[in-house]
Scaffold this motif. Sequence first.
Motif, PDB file in Angstrom:
ATOM      1  N   ILE A  31       0.835  -1.199   0.000  1.00  0.00           N
ATOM      2  CA  ILE A  31       0.000   0.000   0.000  1.00  0.00           C
ATOM      3  C   ILE A  31       0.873   1.253   0.000  1.00  0.00           C
ATOM      4  N   VAL A  32       1.944   1.228   0.779  1.00  0.00           N
ATOM      5  CA  VAL A  32       2.891   2.352   0.790  1.00  0.00           C
ATOM      6  C   VAL A  32       3.474   2.562  -0.608  1.00  0.00           C
ATOM      7  N   LYS A  33       3.892   1.476  -1.250  1.00  0.00           N
ATOM      8  CA  LYS A  33       4.440   1.588  -2.607  1.00  0.00           C
ATOM      9  C   LYS A  33       3.398   2.150  -3.570  1.00  0.00           C
ATOM     10  N   SER A  34       2.157   1.724  -3.393  1.00  0.00           N
ATOM     11  CA  SER A  34       1.085   2.190  -4.280  1.00  0.00           C
ATOM     12  C   SER A  34       0.846   3.691  -4.143  1.00  0.00           C
ATOM     13  N   VAL A  35       0.770   4.176  -2.901  1.00  0.00           N
ATOM     14  CA  VAL A  35       0.516   5.612  -2.729  1.00  0.00           C
ATOM     15  C   VAL A  35       1.725   6.437  -3.185  1.00  0.00           C
ATOM     16  N   ASP A  36       2.917   5.875  -3.074  1.00  0.00           N
ATOM     17  CA  ASP A  36       4.092   6.559  -3.628  1.00  0.00           C
ATOM     18  C   ASP A  36       3.952   6.724  -5.141  1.00  0.00           C
ATOM     19  N   GLU A  37       3.450   5.672  -5.798  1.00  0.00           N
ATOM     20  CA  GLU A  37       3.247   5.746  -7.246  1.00  0.00           C
ATOM     21  C   GLU A  37       2.131   6.716  -7.603  1.00  0.00           C
ATOM     22  N   ILE A  38       1.109   6.803  -6.769  1.00  0.00           N
ATOM     23  CA  ILE A  38       0.020   7.756  -7.014  1.00  0.00           C
ATOM     24  C   ILE A  38       0.551   9.183  -6.960  1.00  0.00           C
ATOM     25  N   VAL A  39       1.404   9.466  -5.988  1.00  0.00           N
ATOM     26  CA  VAL A  39       1.995  10.808  -5.888  1.00  0.00           C
ATOM     27  C   VAL A  39       2.846  11.105  -7.121  1.00  0.00           C
ATOM     28  N   LYS A  40       3.623  10.120  -7.561  1.00  0.00           N
ATOM     29  CA  LYS A  40       4.441  10.320  -8.774  1.00  0.00           C
ATOM     30  C   LYS A  40       3.555  10.587  -9.986  1.00  0.00           C
ATOM     31  N   ALA A  41       2.447   9.870 -10.058  1.00  0.00           N
ATOM     32  CA  ALA A  41       1.530  10.053 -11.186  1.00  0.00           C
ATOM     33  C   ALA A  41       0.886  11.433 -11.171  1.00  0.00           C
ATOM     34  N   THR A  42       0.429  11.883  -9.994  1.00  0.00           N
ATOM     35  CA  THR A  42      -0.205  13.205  -9.930  1.00  0.00           C
ATOM     36  C   THR A  42       0.819  14.319 -10.117  1.00  0.00           C
ATOM     37  N   ASP A  43       2.073  14.048  -9.770  1.00  0.00           N
ATOM     38  CA  ASP A  43       3.127  15.026 -10.054  1.00  0.00           C
ATOM     39  C   ASP A  43       3.306  15.180 -11.559  1.00  0.00           C
ATOM     40  N   LEU A  44       3.251  14.067 -12.278  1.00  0.00           N
ATOM     41  CA  LEU A  44       3.334  14.133 -13.741  1.00  0.00           C
ATOM     42  C   LEU A  44       2.098  14.803 -14.338  1.00  0.00           C
ATOM     43  N   LEU A  45       0.929  14.539 -13.748  1.00  0.00           N
ATOM     44  CA  LEU A  45      -0.287  15.223 -14.194  1.00  0.00           C
ATOM     45  C   LEU A  45      -0.133  16.725 -14.003  1.00  0.00           C
ATOM     46  N   ASN A  46       0.438  17.102 -12.867  1.00  0.00           N
ATOM     47  CA  ASN A  46       0.690  18.516 -12.577  1.00  0.00           C
ATOM     48  C   ASN A  46       1.624  19.135 -13.617  1.00  0.00           C
ATOM     49  N   LYS A  47       2.516  18.306 -14.151  1.00  0.00           N
ATOM     50  CA  LYS A  47       3.454  18.767 -15.192  1.00  0.00           C
ATOM     51  C   LYS A  47       2.885  18.551 -16.597  1.00  0.00           C
ATOM     52  N   LYS A  48       1.657  18.043 -16.631  1.00  0.00           N
ATOM     53  CA  LYS A  48       0.937  17.798 -17.892  1.00  0.00           C
ATOM     54  C   LYS A  48       1.600  16.722 -18.751  1.00  0.00           C
ATOM     55  N   ASP A  49       2.239  15.762 -18.086  1.00  0.00           N
ATOM     56  CA  ASP A  49       2.829  14.608 -18.763  1.00  0.00           C
ATOM     57  C   ASP A  49       1.911  13.405 -18.539  1.00  0.00           C
ATOM     58  N   LEU A  50       0.836  13.353 -19.308  1.00  0.00           N
ATOM     59  CA  LEU A  50      -0.157  12.307 -19.098  1.00  0.00           C
ATOM     60  C   LEU A  50       0.365  10.931 -19.481  1.00  0.00           C
ATOM     61  N   VAL A  51       1.098  10.857 -20.590  1.00  0.00           N
ATOM     62  CA  VAL A  51       1.601   9.559 -21.046  1.00  0.00           C
ATOM     63  C   VAL A  51       2.531   8.946 -20.005  1.00  0.00           C
ATOM     64  N   GLY A  52       3.336   9.785 -19.358  1.00  0.00           N
ATOM     65  CA  GLY A  52       4.262   9.298 -18.349  1.00  0.00           C
ATOM     66  C   GLY A  52       3.583   8.709 -17.132  1.00  0.00           C
ATOM     67  N   MET A  53       2.311   9.042 -16.927  1.00  0.00           N
ATOM     68  CA  MET A  53       1.574   8.530 -15.768  1.00  0.00           C
ATOM     69  C   MET A  53       1.296   7.034 -15.874  1.00  0.00           C
ATOM     70  N   ARG A  54       1.280   6.513 -17.088  1.00  0.00           N
ATOM     71  CA  ARG A  54       0.838   5.125 -17.285  1.00  0.00           C
ATOM     72  C   ARG A  54       1.714   4.121 -16.540  1.00  0.00           C
ATOM     73  N   GLN A  55       3.011   4.338 -16.549  1.00  0.00           N
ATOM     74  CA  GLN A  55       3.915   3.385 -15.883  1.00  0.00           C
ATOM     75  C   GLN A  55       3.592   3.260 -14.395  1.00  0.00           C
ATOM     76  N   HIS A  56       3.159   4.346 -13.786  1.00  0.00           N
ATOM     77  CA  HIS A  56       2.831   4.312 -12.360  1.00  0.00           C
ATOM     78  C   HIS A  56       1.509   3.586 -12.119  1.00  0.00           C
TER      79      HIS A  56
END
Length: 206
Positions: free
Chosen positions: A117-142
């Motif tokens: 669960i900790v690893k998952s929420v870490d990935e969620i933060v990384k994904a929303t950081d990319l969303l914040n940077k408008k890198d939608l494609v990069g979110m998929r790996q997370h």
Amino acid sequence: MFKQRKQDPFFSALHKIAVNIREAVHYANDFRIESVADLKELSVRMKQYETAGDKLIHELIVMLNKSFMTPIEREDILALAIRMDDILDGTEGTIAHFEMFSLIEVDESMRNFLSYIVKSVDEIVKATDLLNKKDLVGMRQHAILIKDYERECDEVLRSSIKQLFLNEKDPIRLIKFKDIYEQLEEIADYCQTVANTIETIIMRNA
């Protein structure tokens, strides 16, 4: 649509929600329970994280209601926020059950659940950081990693309940531990739902 460098307030709000969830989950994972008093302290702190999360959700909804234009569909923004908030609500609820049961024992299965669960929420933060940077494609790996962690939690649930019924002779302890295992697996399911929502956003906007 996504070429501008200026941060979008909606994406920033989603990232803040994710960061608050990460802090809460890490706090719960790092907290060492040695007494019933510790359970109370942890439960109070988790309730504070949940209240902070509710405030962030409310602020986002106010923004959505006031805004004519949004960077992506407003339903997708709200869906991602609510699905993330489910993780926080689930975590707070699980800790509340620890306190309700006066359960100060954290076994290996619980630690395994929490690690994923900790690893998952870490990935969620990384994904929303990319969303914040408008890198939608990069979110998929997370999103893919989050789904992998949820599958691991499915295996932990099966093996832990099997061992519980094989080895635990006290029916009350069996009920308590089974309840906690299932709640932790449900939190992992919430994380997977966030991943699914992220993939929907990518599909519609990337």
